[in-house]
Design an enzyme around this catalytic site. Structure first.
Site, mmCIF file in Angstrom:
data_model
loop_
_atom_site.group_PDB
_atom_site.id
_atom_site.type_symbol
_atom_site.label_atom_id
_atom_site.label_comp_id
_atom_site.label_asym_id
_atom_site.label_seq_id
_atom_site.Cartn_x
_atom_site.Cartn_y
_atom_site.Cartn_z
ATOM 1 N N GLY A 16 1.394 4.126 4.763
ATOM 2 C CA GLY A 16 2.257 3.285 3.944
ATOM 3 C C GLY A 16 2.604 1.979 4.612
ATOM 4 O O GLY A 16 3.116 1.960 5.717
ATOM 5 N N SER A 17 2.333 0.847 3.960
ATOM 6 C CA SER A 17 2.540 -0.427 4.618
ATOM 7 C C SER A 17 2.286 -1.562 3.633
ATOM 8 O O SER A 17 2.248 -1.367 2.427
ATOM 9 C CB SER A 17 1.616 -0.542 5.827
ATOM 10 O OG SER A 17 0.320 -0.088 5.494
ATOM 11 N N ARG A 18 2.054 -2.769 4.204
ATOM 12 C CA ARG A 18 1.871 -3.947 3.366
ATOM 13 C C ARG A 18 1.090 -4.998 4.149
ATOM 14 O O ARG A 18 1.140 -5.047 5.376
ATOM 15 C CB ARG A 18 3.258 -4.446 2.964
ATOM 16 C CG ARG A 18 3.416 -5.903 2.626
ATOM 17 C CD ARG A 18 4.847 -6.156 2.226
ATOM 18 N NE ARG A 18 5.165 -7.565 2.159
ATOM 19 C CZ ARG A 18 6.301 -8.045 1.684
ATOM 20 N NH1 ARG A 18 7.232 -7.224 1.255
ATOM 21 N NH2 ARG A 18 6.513 -9.345 1.643
ATOM 22 N N MET A 67 0.842 -1.193 0.000
ATOM 23 C CA MET A 67 0.000 0.000 0.000
ATOM 24 C C MET A 67 0.878 1.244 0.000
ATOM 25 O O MET A 67 1.691 1.427 0.904
ATOM 26 C CB MET A 67 -0.889 0.028 1.243
ATOM 27 C CG MET A 67 -1.923 -1.065 1.294
ATOM 28 S SD MET A 67 -2.842 -1.025 2.866
ATOM 29 C CE MET A 67 -1.671 -1.862 3.937
#
Length: 221
Positions: free
Chosen positions: A188-190, A100
């Site tokens: 912001g990440s995953r 993301m």
């Protein structure tokens, strides 16, 4: 479009900063520098708008299908591979990861309907979310769902370089619905999904997916 409850504090802070900065510029900057005041206003309004945009919840028709495993978030598919699990599972599994960016919707959703049988938070680093070691070394929260067919899926929320908070709403023993909210990650990440090796992946590397809408994989058999 709705605003996620996790954004209330950030939006309030952004609003206060907007008022303070522009109030200060009004009183402290000379009228001869009106262009500077206007520029400050435009920049701060832009940042304020981005903060609100980040916490948006768009209106969507979700995929409700017990034969499918849906995307847990918006973003780009960055990993599709067989892995040796580092948590919960012992046998080889299939990993599908979605990255993301700060411009994606950051609500995280349940990929399947099932019972939550495992929920664990892990402290860790803040490597960039696409780093190969982010799945095992970054701050993260892992949840395992048990489908009615007996198969289990692990969803791992992973913090990125900018993410400063992982929120997970699930508790062990509860039965959750597909596409309901699992949690939220700020900035912001995953999210990794660790699936049974028998699952049939429906996406390719680089595909853009929508949380709760795109089918990532299907059960086999």
């Amino acid at each position: 479009m709705k605003i996620h409850k996790e954004g209330r504090g950030s939006i309030a802070i952004a609003s206060i900063v907007l008022l303070l900065v522009n109030g200060g510029s009004y009183y402290l900057i000379s009228e001869k520098l009106a262009l500077v005041k206007a520029l400050i206003l435009l920049v701060t309004l832009g940042i304020w708008g981005l903060v609100i945009f980040f916490f948006r919840i768009p209106s969507r028709v979700m995929t409700q299908d017990d034969t499918c495993i849906t995307a847990p978030c918006d973003g780009t598919v960055v990993v599709i591979e067989e892995v040796e699990p580092d948590e919960y599972f012992t046998e080889k599994r299939l990993q599908v990861s979605v990255f993301m960016s700060v411009f994606n919707v950051h609500v995280n959703l349940n990929p399947i309907k099932g019972e939550v049988v495992y929920s664990q938070y892990h402290k860790g680093k803040h490597l960039v979310a696409w780093h190969p070691k982010s799945s095992t070394e970054n701050e993260r929260h892992s949840v395992v769902y048990r489908h009615k067919n007996g198969e289990e899926v692990l969803a791992k929320q992973i913090a990125g370089a900018l993410a400063n908070r992982i929120v997970n709403y699930l508790e062990c023993g509860t039965v959750v619905e597909q596409t309901d909210q699992m949690g939220f990650i700020k900035f912001g990440s995953r999210v990794d999904l660790v699936l049974p090796i028998s699952c049939k992946v429906q996406v390719q590397l680089g595909d853009k997916v929508q949380g709760g809408v795109t089918t990532l994989a299907k059960w086999q058999g």
